[in-house]
Design an enzyme around this catalytic site. Sequence first.
Site, mmCIF file in Angstrom:
data_model
loop_
_atom_site.group_PDB
_atom_site.id
_atom_site.type_symbol
_atom_site.label_atom_id
_atom_site.label_comp_id
_atom_site.label_asym_id
_atom_site.label_seq_id
_atom_site.Cartn_x
_atom_site.Cartn_y
_atom_site.Cartn_z
ATOM 1 N N ASP A 370 0.866 -1.180 0.000
ATOM 2 C CA ASP A 370 0.000 0.000 0.000
ATOM 3 C C ASP A 370 0.907 1.235 0.000
ATOM 4 O O ASP A 370 2.114 1.140 0.252
ATOM 5 C CB ASP A 370 -0.873 -0.035 1.265
ATOM 6 C CG ASP A 370 -1.772 1.179 1.389
ATOM 7 O OD1 ASP A 370 -2.289 1.633 0.355
ATOM 8 O OD2 ASP A 370 -1.913 1.684 2.511
ATOM 9 N N ASP A 758 -6.425 -2.744 3.481
ATOM 10 C CA ASP A 758 -5.330 -3.623 3.057
ATOM 11 C C ASP A 758 -5.501 -5.048 3.574
ATOM 12 O O ASP A 758 -4.696 -5.921 3.241
ATOM 13 C CB ASP A 758 -3.981 -3.081 3.558
ATOM 14 C CG ASP A 758 -3.706 -1.673 3.069
ATOM 15 O OD1 ASP A 758 -3.950 -1.409 1.877
ATOM 16 O OD2 ASP A 758 -3.259 -0.838 3.872
#
Length: 1029
Positions: A370, A758
């Site tokens: 991420d 995530d």
Amino acid sequence: MGSLLSRLGLECGRKEVKEEERHLRANDREFNLSYEYADNAIKTSKYNFFTFLPLNLFEQFQRLANAYFLFLLCLQLIPEISSLSWFTTVVPLVLVLSMTMAKDGSDDINRHRCDRQVNNRKVEADLLLLSSSEPLNLVYIETAELDGETNLKVKQALTVTGELEDSIEKLANFNGEVRCEPPNNRLDKFTGTLTLKGETYSLDNERVLLRGCTLRNTQWCFGLVVFGGPDTKLMQNCGKTTLKRTSIDRLMNVLVLSIFGFLAVMCLILAVGNGIWEYQEGSKFAAFLPKQEGVNAPLSAFLTFWSYVIILNTVVPISLYVSVEIIRLGNSFYIDWDRKMYYPKSDTPAEARTTTLNEELGQISYIFSDKTGTLTQNIMTFNKCSINGKSYGEAWQKVDFSWNNLADPKFCFHDHSLVEVVREGNPEVQAFFRLLALCHTVMPEEKKEGELYYQAQSPDEGALVTAARNFGFVFRSRTPESITVVEMGELVTYELLAVLDFNNVRKRMSVIVRSPEGKLTLYCKGADTIIFERLNPSCSKLKEVTTEHLNEYAGDGLRTLALAYKDIDPKYMEEWKLRHHEASTAMDEREEKLDALYEEIEEGLLLLGSTAVEDKLQDGVPQTIEQLSKADIKIWVLTGDKQETAENIGYSCNMLREEMTEVFIVSGLFCLLKTETVADEPVDGEYAMVINGHSLVRTRTLAFALEKDMEMELLRTACMCQTVICCRVTPLQKAQVVELVKKYKQAITLAIGDGANDVSMIKAAHIGVGISGQEGMQAVLSSDFSFAQFRYLQRLLLVHGRWSYLRMCKFLRYFFYKNFTFTFVHFWYGFFCGFSAQTVYDEWFITLYNLVYTALPVLALSLFDQDVNDRWSFQYPKLYAPGQLNQYFSKRAFVYTVLHSGYSSLVLFFIPWAAMYDTVRDDGKDIVDYQSFALLAQTCLLIAVSIQLGLDTHYWTSVNQFFLWGSLCVYFAVIFTMYSNGMFLIFTSSFPFIGETGQGAAPCPSPCPSPPRQYPPVRLCLLPRPGLR
């Protein structure tokens, strides 16, 4: 009977009926009991006093190796088959079972302790909030036990139930009826309705207090129990998680099955040899070895087969899995104890949340990361904005906000002109900041007069509301029906008609408010691409200018949002509110119905401008990415940011470099190319690819790369690039990209992130890493390893991962080597003892070989060995490559180990045999006998495998030295003791050795073979290793 079985912890086999909907009525015990909902007691333990032994043994004997050794023990109880004493199998089996049982028992005692602690609390259930001590029926809670987040969150009761206050009489007469979803594990979602006095009210997650949350700054609250005990969302999340297994685990399972087949082949060869020998030679020995009645050559061969299954059992590694778990546990502690991965600012150490994946950290080929909060700090500052086609924030002089008594003193901005137009009353600029003050989910907290603190669910929201505050639009308070703002010193209260929530699919949030003048307005903020799709055509010119500003901001690495509004007709609003109420109280497809209504009302928006907030890189990110790239680890960044922002961060992180051959920007269709597998293709030069999220899914007009017929082309192209950046991706797309690489590439993947968005990616990868940052702990709670800063990833992989992989591979190679060498000597001896299943070693050596003589030295190697230290691991990242290529342990390496063992066993058997064959003393008597030969062979074997371990050790510690020399000393101490005259005198009737009895017998050989006889076989055993080097 059922209650008795329940107390014993056993199930009665009653079939469970799946709950479709929960229906309950306040203060109606008889009605609620009719549904037989779970009570509030929880049980996470597996055993009790009566069931521990049988259930644990049942579980352990489901493992193939344990079941096999139990089978061997049964065979050893048959006199016609067994040529070994029972203790040679019982001792190692009991030791392995006891160690595992002790671990399982300790874990279950802890579970019992936690259960008692939780069940002794006064109230622990999922509650529908009815009323509280705070104004507006607010409740402040901390959810650390649920999601690890320590920031305060706010829940709010319905106004209609808040009137109950703390009146016991009113609460006792409350007869509301709740219909809601069945028990599930969604912490962020609740769907239900409350029916009271003929009216139906919508219930969502904001009205529910979940088990595990803690009240803060709230004296009291009352609620209605919705879920209890195992039905609570906390307990629903305690279910079984997907077990991640390493590539070495999967390989070991294949090898163990192969070993069983190999064992069967060896036993079959020896059994056939016994049948032939009995047929041709057996009659010659009948005079002093009489046969039992009915035993012929075929039956003898059959019995011999099972006898050799017992004798050659050491080839099956009963202690392998226990040893592997000890090694993994030790290497996990090294990660937990590593001070170089400790982050003092947040007092956060690194943590190995699982102990089963350590060696896989040394085999990573792909990292999926991420951006926000992972590569960056996730501490947002409002830097620039575009309002009505004009950009602000380019100046360098700091703005003075002393004119605003409610301004945040920590806030900084560098453009006086924006303050001037705000104070002049520019309508577009004021509307811009009014939107920022109204369209959010922030909760204010005022500890002292004028000292405002904002509790924001995301740093972005906190930064934008703080910016509006400093520019004169101060958000002060909110209720379920209103929002109060101080606009340029004047207190204004807006009626809040609807909140159109943000989610990762909508990528926008809206509020509908009524001003004191009665004007209805929808304010919306979100991703620019999403907002631009819903703009009124009259905004086309402003959209072009704003797009230029957005691209400029993104080029600077700033995070951007677009802002828009829309005036709403009151009649339309009344009709829309009715449909909204119907959708919000629907029990089926509530989200879909609400999304359709949101889409309808969010059309025809008028553009106000855009915001740009800065999120700086974490320390050491570029250097970390450079190091990982040198280790030939491909890094893919999966982010929701726009393309230009992602590109800028790519250059800042050294992922994209000017010297790269080419950077591909993909925002359209791929050509079609169908293949079944994706292999690494040689590429001249370094390439990178930046792909837009709209290229990854099917939208209204485009069919793109993650569709079935296009995914292979996407993967083939991406895998030829050193760097891949996917922007504008949703959480689902992140997981899909990871799954795509896992599916078609024979490579180990790692996903790293810091937020709830995530989690799906972290769970999809072979290894998930969570960063404990500004977005709470949901990513950490779903991860396998966690720490506070991205830069620690290089130490986790290049040091701990590489060492763990190296140690595990060395352990497995040596473990199989010593066991196969031990077993093969038995195999060769079978050809010299008439295939009679006689053992070549004495029984105590067979019993103690794996448990005492060779156990601790190899564990020391597996816990302490280093080929190079951590500094050299960083300096030469290419040392990481063998793990990616499976060079240290594979099927090929296993075959080499077996061949090496075969060679060593030939040397260890035939050289002692040749040295002792037909030798006599001065008086004409034989020098040696069977036991002397056995003693020489087993001593040579133990010395050879010990020296082999020493040659494999790169890093000697005092523990290695102690265990290695100590094991040899123990062996010789046992030998001198077992062969001694004293043992003969104590156990005369059962003394198994010839030895120096001192009873007038002829002189016999010394119990310890002379060193010269040991030198040739030991030295020849060691030749392959230095020769190969």
